[in-house]
Scaffold this active site. Structure first.
Site, PDB file in Angstrom:
ATOM      1  CG  PHE A  17      -1.875  -1.103   1.418  1.00  0.00           C
ATOM      2  CD1 PHE A  17      -2.880  -1.570   0.544  1.00  0.00           C
ATOM      3  CD2 PHE A  17      -1.581  -2.114   2.451  1.00  0.00           C
ATOM      4  CE1 PHE A  17      -3.630  -2.485   0.566  1.00  0.00           C
ATOM      5  CE2 PHE A  17      -2.534  -3.248   2.510  1.00  0.00           C
ATOM      6  CZ  PHE A  17      -3.189  -3.578   1.603  1.00  0.00           C
ATOM      7  CE  LYS A  20       5.583  -2.293  -3.051  1.00  0.00           C
ATOM      8  NZ  LYS A  20       4.429  -2.420  -2.403  1.00  0.00           N
ATOM      9  CD  GLU A  89       3.139  -7.138  -6.018  1.00  0.00           C
ATOM     10  OE1 GLU A  89       4.199  -7.549  -5.052  1.00  0.00           O
ATOM     11  OE2 GLU A  89       2.310  -6.495  -5.631  1.00  0.00           O
ATOM     12  CD  GLN A  91       7.412  -8.889  -4.032  1.00  0.00           C
ATOM     13  OE1 GLN A  91       7.751  -7.813  -4.385  1.00  0.00           O
ATOM     14  NE2 GLN A  91       5.967  -8.976  -3.837  1.00  0.00           N
TER      15      GLN A  91
HETATM   16  P1  ADP Z   1       1.667  -1.004  -3.596  1.00  0.00           P
HETATM   17  O1  ADP Z   1       2.081  -1.367  -5.003  1.00  0.00           O
HETATM   18  O2  ADP Z   1       2.958  -0.336  -2.903  1.00  0.00           O
HETATM   19  O3  ADP Z   1       1.129  -1.938  -2.713  1.00  0.00           O
HETATM   20  P2  ADP Z   1      -0.215   0.668  -4.522  1.00  0.00           P
HETATM   21  O4  ADP Z   1       0.400   1.809  -5.732  1.00  0.00           O
HETATM   22  O5  ADP Z   1      -0.815  -0.517  -5.322  1.00  0.00           O
HETATM   23  O6  ADP Z   1       0.726   0.372  -3.522  1.00  0.00           O
HETATM   24  O7  ADP Z   1      -1.348   1.342  -3.994  1.00  0.00           O
HETATM   25  C1  ADP Z   1      -1.129   2.617  -3.387  1.00  0.00           C
HETATM   26  C2  ADP Z   1      -2.675   3.250  -3.159  1.00  0.00           C
HETATM   27  O8  ADP Z   1      -3.237   2.246  -1.889  1.00  0.00           O
HETATM   28  C3  ADP Z   1      -2.653   4.473  -2.465  1.00  0.00           C
HETATM   29  O9  ADP Z   1      -2.722   5.700  -3.481  1.00  0.00           O
HETATM   30  C4  ADP Z   1      -4.017   4.252  -1.770  1.00  0.00           C
HETATM   31  O10 ADP Z   1      -5.061   4.895  -2.535  1.00  0.00           O
HETATM   32  C5  ADP Z   1      -4.150   3.231  -1.545  1.00  0.00           C
HETATM   33  N1  ADP Z   1      -4.348   2.634   0.003  1.00  0.00           N
HETATM   34  C6  ADP Z   1      -4.997   1.584   0.658  1.00  0.00           C
HETATM   35  N2  ADP Z   1      -4.541   1.721   1.866  1.00  0.00           N
HETATM   36  C7  ADP Z   1      -3.538   2.427   2.090  1.00  0.00           C
HETATM   37  C8  ADP Z   1      -2.721   2.653   3.196  1.00  0.00           C
HETATM   38  N3  ADP Z   1      -2.941   1.979   4.453  1.00  0.00           N
HETATM   39  N4  ADP Z   1      -1.678   3.756   3.174  1.00  0.00           N
HETATM   40  C9  ADP Z   1      -1.526   4.063   2.160  1.00  0.00           C
HETATM   41  N5  ADP Z   1      -2.195   3.929   0.890  1.00  0.00           N
HETATM   42  C10 ADP Z   1      -3.201   3.142   0.847  1.00  0.00           C
HETATM   43 MG    MG Z   2       1.753  -3.006  -6.123  1.00  0.00          MG
END
Ligand code: ADP
Ligand code: MG
Length: 194
Positions: A17, A20, A89, A91
């Site tokens: 979240f 990335k 992803e 990893q």
């Molecule tokens: P990652 O690829 O790092 O898992 P994503 O780019 O898919 O992250 O998603 C980021 C988005 O997730 C944020 O812009 C927000 O809308 C949503 N989000 C949901 N829960 C959270 C959280 N606890 N902290 C930050 N963003 C969150």
């Molecule tokens: Mg992701």
């Protein structure tokens, strides 16, 4: 654009979240606007949003090539003057990703790697930490702690009796908001044994 001899490694790391995939997609869109030849791959194991796309939790999406093994990466783009390969992803590819990335860089391809640098029980998650060490650029992102709103450098498995069980296979790291929560240092449960 003038092609340099060696590629550039950019690593986008953080917990779940943290944005990335959003950051990876932003960089890919920008590179495409600049007319560069860009491909996006994800691991075949990450079928959360259906094969053949990289998506962010906020709903942004771009088409991608699902790949099962790190050793397949270089061969996919053999003979092509690819400018940028973006890997989401990352990893999931395991330690074999390091030599695969090295060979792409040696061919002059810029490699964007987005992936988890921590496991759901707050340990370093290879190979991302090793790639961070040798990258030209590292973007370390934090999410928002679901308990207090502070910067969250970790995520934790919730709604599951296996919390903290390091024997849970790597496939268990595939998940979303229903299984994991972003946590700050104060609210994450660190493992009790080393
Ligand atoms: P990652 O690829 O790092 O898992 P994503 O780019 O898919 O992250 O998603 C980021 C988005 O997730 C944020 O812009 C927000 O809308 C949503 N989000 C949901 N829960 C959270 C959280 N606890 N902290 C930050 N963003 C969150
Ligand atoms: Mg992701």
């Amino acid at each position: 654009m003038r092609r340099s001899d060696a590629g550039r490694l950019e690593v986008i790391a953080g917990p779940m979240f943290s944005g990335k995939s959003e950051e990876l997609l932003r960089r890919v869109r920008r590179a495409k606007l600049a007319g560069l030849d860009v491909e996006v791959v994800n691991h075949a194991m990450d079928a959360r949003y259906g094969e053949g796309s990289v998506s962010s939790h906020a709903g942004l999406s771009i088409s991608s090539i699902p790949v099962s093994e790190a050793s397949d990466l270089a061969g996919l783009f053999e003979g092509r003057e690819l400018d940028i390969l973006a890997i989401d992803e990352a990893q999931f590819f395991g330690p074999g990703l390091i030599p695969a990335v090295d060979s792409l860089l040696a061919r002059g391809i810029t490699v964007l790697v987005a992936g988890l640098c921590v496991t759901y029980d707050a340990r370093p998650f290879e190979p991302i930490p090793s790639l961070m060490a040798v990258a030209e650029e590292v973007v370390k992102l934090t999410a928002v702690c679901t308990v207090c709103g502070a910067d969250a450098a970790f995520h934790q498995r919730v709604h599951d009796p296996g919390v903290g069980d390091s024997r849970v296979p790597v496939a268990a790291h595939v998940g979303g908001v229903e299984t994991y929560e972003a946590r700050c240092r104060r609210h994450v449960e660190f493992p009790t044994t080393a």
